[in-house]
Scaffold this active site. Structure first.
Site, mmCIF file in Angstrom:
data_model
loop_
_atom_site.group_PDB
_atom_site.id
_atom_site.type_symbol
_atom_site.label_atom_id
_atom_site.label_comp_id
_atom_site.label_asym_id
_atom_site.label_seq_id
_atom_site.Cartn_x
_atom_site.Cartn_y
_atom_site.Cartn_z
ATOM 1 N N THR A 197 0.708 -1.150 0.097
ATOM 2 C CA THR A 197 0.146 -0.193 -0.052
ATOM 3 C C THR A 197 0.828 1.381 0.063
ATOM 4 O OG1 THR A 197 -1.567 -1.240 1.251
ATOM 5 C CG2 THR A 197 -1.755 1.158 1.141
ATOM 6 N N CYS A 198 1.914 1.149 0.718
ATOM 7 C CA CYS A 198 2.786 2.513 0.934
ATOM 8 C C CYS A 198 3.500 2.715 -0.382
ATOM 9 C CB CYS A 198 3.988 2.087 1.918
ATOM 10 S SG CYS A 198 3.286 1.340 3.260
#
Lengths: 173, 186
Positions: B68-69
């Site tokens: 996600t990051c």
């Protein structure tokens, strides 16, 4: 040191695939079953204090990557690189170092909180909490044949000397 | 103690980081390990307070190189640096749980991928190791035996050191800590 290399904890890694070739492309971590990996095989296990840190990135692992053909010639079935970093960091590091082969002859795997290396002895982990790194692995290299440790050498000062060099490992085989 | 909107940003906060120069993106090499340095947030705020872009934007993620990051959260910021300048953000500070070397390598790869060279002034971009800051401010969570940063974004006005915005994610994904949420508050 002799004896069996610990197999009670399976390190996680992300196998390289062409689909996720980019350093920023993430896939799902899987377990490397160490007992199966060692069974009837010759495996080199080498540990580093940290992915993307200077010595590991500029000397230690590049030295192994340069010698992959030699390891194969000597009958080594697999090379396992361990670090206390998580599998995402390890996978990105492997790709950044230039290993992009679906054979996954060399795998970059996580020793979770150093729980595998700790079983080898206190000299195989390094508490780097003081500099914000937490518990890490001491730099070491092992030759494991059918689960038995045939050679195990660790560095004193987190450095990279002939002890964990590819040439030394190749000489031990 | 937690951070609270309207309250002062704490004093004496420091992070370990390795500077990345945005001047020439071609020179950025993720495998080149440089020497780490200390980032004193007080000094950064003092510097920003004298500019017409006094906002410090801090974006925190649980882990460098995690899905996600890496694929969603930070790219949207890096692709829209000129928008941050328009919103008077003078510095973007990205924090991750990992050590300074890992965060630096991650930052370099992300910057090369998502930042476009521009003649306009862009915010200073800093990728730093959290080093326990988030944990000390109730902004970390246990992930498999280790305390990792929560995903959040906060904006500090350097002129009076007040926290203008704090958006913490309570579920998976990027909502309160994303670019749109931040820009809507500036």
């Amino acid at each position: 040191m002799s004896g069996k290399f610990p197999t009670n904890i399976n390190p996680k890694y992300i196998p390289y695939t062409k689909l996720h070739d980019g350093v920023l492309s993430c896939d799902v971590p899987v377990e490397l079953n160490l007992a199966n990996t060692f069974k009837g095989k010759k495996v080199v296990v080498t540990a580093v204090p940290g992915a993307f840190t200077p010595t590991c990135t500029e000397q230690h692992i590049p030295d192994y990557l340069k010698n992959l053909a030699e390891f194969k010639k000597k009958g080594i079935d697999k090379i396992v690189v361990l670090s206390a970093n998580d599998p995402f960091v390890m996978a990105a590091w492997g790709k950044a170092l230039g290993y992009r082969d679906e054979e996954n002859y060399i795998v970059f795997a996580t020793d979770p909180n150093a729980t595998i290396s700790k079983q080898l002895g206190d000299n195989y982990v390094a508490d780097l909490s003081a500099v914000g790194f937490g518990l890490r692995l001491q730099r070491y290299a092992a030759l494991v044949e059918d689960g038995e440790i045939k050679y195990l050498g660790n560095e004193d000062e987190l450095g990279f000397t002939e002890i964990s060099s590819a040439k030394n490992l190749l000489d031990q085989i | 103690m937690s951070l609270t909107e309207g309250q002062q940003f704490p004093d004496n906060v420091e992070f370990t980081y390795i500077p990345i120069q945005l001047d020439d993106l071609a020179l950025i090499n993720p495998l080149k390990c440089d020497t780490s340095a200390q980032l004193k947030v007080d000094e950064l705020l003092t510097k920003l307070s004298t500019t017409d872009t006094p906002n410090l934007l801090i974006v925190s993620v649980p882990g460098a190189f995690t899905p996600t990051c890496t694929e969603v959260h930070i790219p949207q910021y890096l692709e829209n640096l000129p928008k941050l300048t328009e919103a008077k953000v003078g510095a973007l500070l990205v924090l991750a749980f990992n050590d300074a070397f890992v965060v630096n390598a991650w930052g370099k790869v992300l910057i090369k991928e998502y930042v476009k060279q521009s003649d306009k002034a862009l915010p200073q971009v800093i990728f730093a190791s959290d080093g326990g800051f988030s944990g000390a401010h109730d902004l970390a969570a246990d992930r498999g035996g280790v305390l990792r940063n929560k995903r959040y974004a906060t904006v500090v006005n350097a002129k009076d050191r007040t926290i203008k915005y704090l958006g913490v994610e309570v579920e998976r994904g990027v909502h309160n800590s994303g670019l749109d949420a931040v820009l809507s508050k500036l």
